[in-house]
Design a protein around this motif. Structure first.
Motif, mmCIF file in Angstrom:
data_model
loop_
_atom_site.group_PDB
_atom_site.id
_atom_site.type_symbol
_atom_site.label_atom_id
_atom_site.label_comp_id
_atom_site.label_asym_id
_atom_site.label_seq_id
_atom_site.Cartn_x
_atom_site.Cartn_y
_atom_site.Cartn_z
ATOM 1 N N UNK A 20 0.813 -1.213 0.000
ATOM 2 C CA UNK A 20 0.000 0.000 0.000
ATOM 3 C C UNK A 20 0.846 1.264 0.000
ATOM 4 N N UNK A 21 2.065 1.176 0.496
ATOM 5 C CA UNK A 21 2.926 2.346 0.544
ATOM 6 C C UNK A 21 3.684 2.574 -0.767
ATOM 7 N N UNK A 22 3.684 1.598 -1.649
ATOM 8 C CA UNK A 22 4.450 1.718 -2.884
ATOM 9 C C UNK A 22 3.712 2.593 -3.892
ATOM 10 N N UNK A 23 4.444 3.309 -4.753
ATOM 11 C CA UNK A 23 3.802 4.225 -5.704
ATOM 12 C C UNK A 23 2.940 3.493 -6.716
ATOM 13 N N UNK A 24 1.862 4.158 -7.138
ATOM 14 C CA UNK A 24 0.971 3.582 -8.150
ATOM 15 C C UNK A 24 1.531 3.783 -9.556
ATOM 16 N N UNK A 25 2.358 4.796 -9.713
ATOM 17 C CA UNK A 25 2.969 5.077 -11.013
ATOM 18 C C UNK A 25 4.078 4.059 -11.280
ATOM 19 N N UNK A 26 3.981 3.242 -12.325
ATOM 20 C CA UNK A 26 4.984 2.196 -12.560
ATOM 21 C C UNK A 26 6.360 2.733 -12.927
ATOM 22 N N UNK A 27 6.464 4.028 -13.288
ATOM 23 C CA UNK A 27 7.771 4.592 -13.622
ATOM 24 C C UNK A 27 8.453 5.250 -12.427
ATOM 25 N N UNK A 28 7.729 5.375 -11.304
ATOM 26 C CA UNK A 28 8.319 5.967 -10.102
ATOM 27 C C UNK A 28 9.371 5.020 -9.526
ATOM 28 N N UNK A 29 10.478 5.581 -9.103
ATOM 29 C CA UNK A 29 11.581 4.756 -8.614
ATOM 30 C C UNK A 29 11.291 4.190 -7.222
ATOM 31 N N UNK A 30 11.617 2.922 -7.061
ATOM 32 C CA UNK A 30 11.541 2.256 -5.757
ATOM 33 C C UNK A 30 12.922 1.682 -5.461
ATOM 34 N N UNK A 31 13.589 2.246 -4.462
ATOM 35 C CA UNK A 31 14.905 1.756 -4.065
ATOM 36 C C UNK A 31 14.737 0.606 -3.074
ATOM 37 N N UNK A 32 15.208 -0.560 -3.440
ATOM 38 C CA UNK A 32 15.161 -1.735 -2.569
ATOM 39 C C UNK A 32 16.513 -1.867 -1.879
ATOM 40 N N UNK A 33 16.480 -1.908 -0.550
ATOM 41 C CA UNK A 33 17.708 -2.071 0.236
ATOM 42 C C UNK A 33 17.576 -3.393 0.999
#
Length: 211
Positions: free
Chosen positions: A146-159
């Motif tokens: 639920x916290x992840x962006x809905x826009x598929x081009x938005x960056x998600x940094x996985x650590x």
């Protein structure tokens, strides 16, 4: 050093050898700490490759805002998986998954082993692999989805942390059969701390004719 000490003191009592080894380890550790301290002062980025200095919360928020990205940071403990998400607007959320370190390692290893035994053409069709990918998604992505962006081009940094370094996050499958890669643009980082250096690098002129 330890091998040399054992060889030079082969005839000495075991207690004497152990005492010398303890002294050597302590002296070497002190020397390494001193070198690392000097390196942090002279070349902090290089020092971060040895051990990353943790960022304060406000620094992580500022970095997420600068990169206009969502951070997802994992911590594997003995009996739980802890997950934090940091949004570009500064909001922080956390989740706690009841799973042991050993169980999580088993899940990650099962995916890795299965993928290594399949041909490229069989990766998408194998039901056992699919089940592993869905199970891992439910464990490590669904709790913070639920916290992840809905826009598929938005960056998600996985650590990632611990066994999660072995997990192909982009290939995980949600309950609707969609791959994570279809919904998010993923970037991986060893820690949030190393991202403090990216802004200066972005400004650096690598080549004058082609900056």
């Amino acid at each position: 050093l330890e091998a040399r000490i054992r060889a030079d003191n082969a005839d000495a009592p075991e207690e004497t050898q152990q005492a010398l080894l303890v002294q050597t380890r302590a002296a070497t550790a002190n020397e390494l700490r001193g070198r690392l301290s000097a390196l942090r002062n002279e070349q902090p980025e290089l020092a971060s490759l040895v051990t990353a200095e943790p960022l304060a919360t406000r620094e992580i928020i500022a970095t997420a805002a600068r990169l206009r990205a969502t951070f997802v940071e994992y911590l594997v403990t003995e009996h739980q998986l802890l997950i934090w998400t940091i949004l570009p607007d500064g909001k922080i959320a956390s989740a706690q998954v009841e799973i042991s370190r050993d169980a999580l390692r088993d899940k990650a290893r099962a995916v890795q082993n299965k993928m290594n035994t399949l041909t490229a053409s069989d990766l998408e069709r194998d039901p056992a692999l699919r089940a592993h990918l869905e199970e891992l998604h439910q464990t490590i992505v669904a709790p913070i989805e639920r916290q992840l962006p809905r826009n598929p081009t938005a960056l998600v940094y996985v650590i990632p942390h611990d066994a999660l370094h072995l997990v192909p996050f982009a290939a995980l499958v949600d309950k609707n059969g969609r791959y994570v890669l279809e919904k998010h643009t993923l970037v991986y980082a060893p820690s949030a701390a190393v991202l403090r250096y990216t802004d200066a690098k972005k400004q650096r002129v690598v080549s004058a004719p082609r900056p």
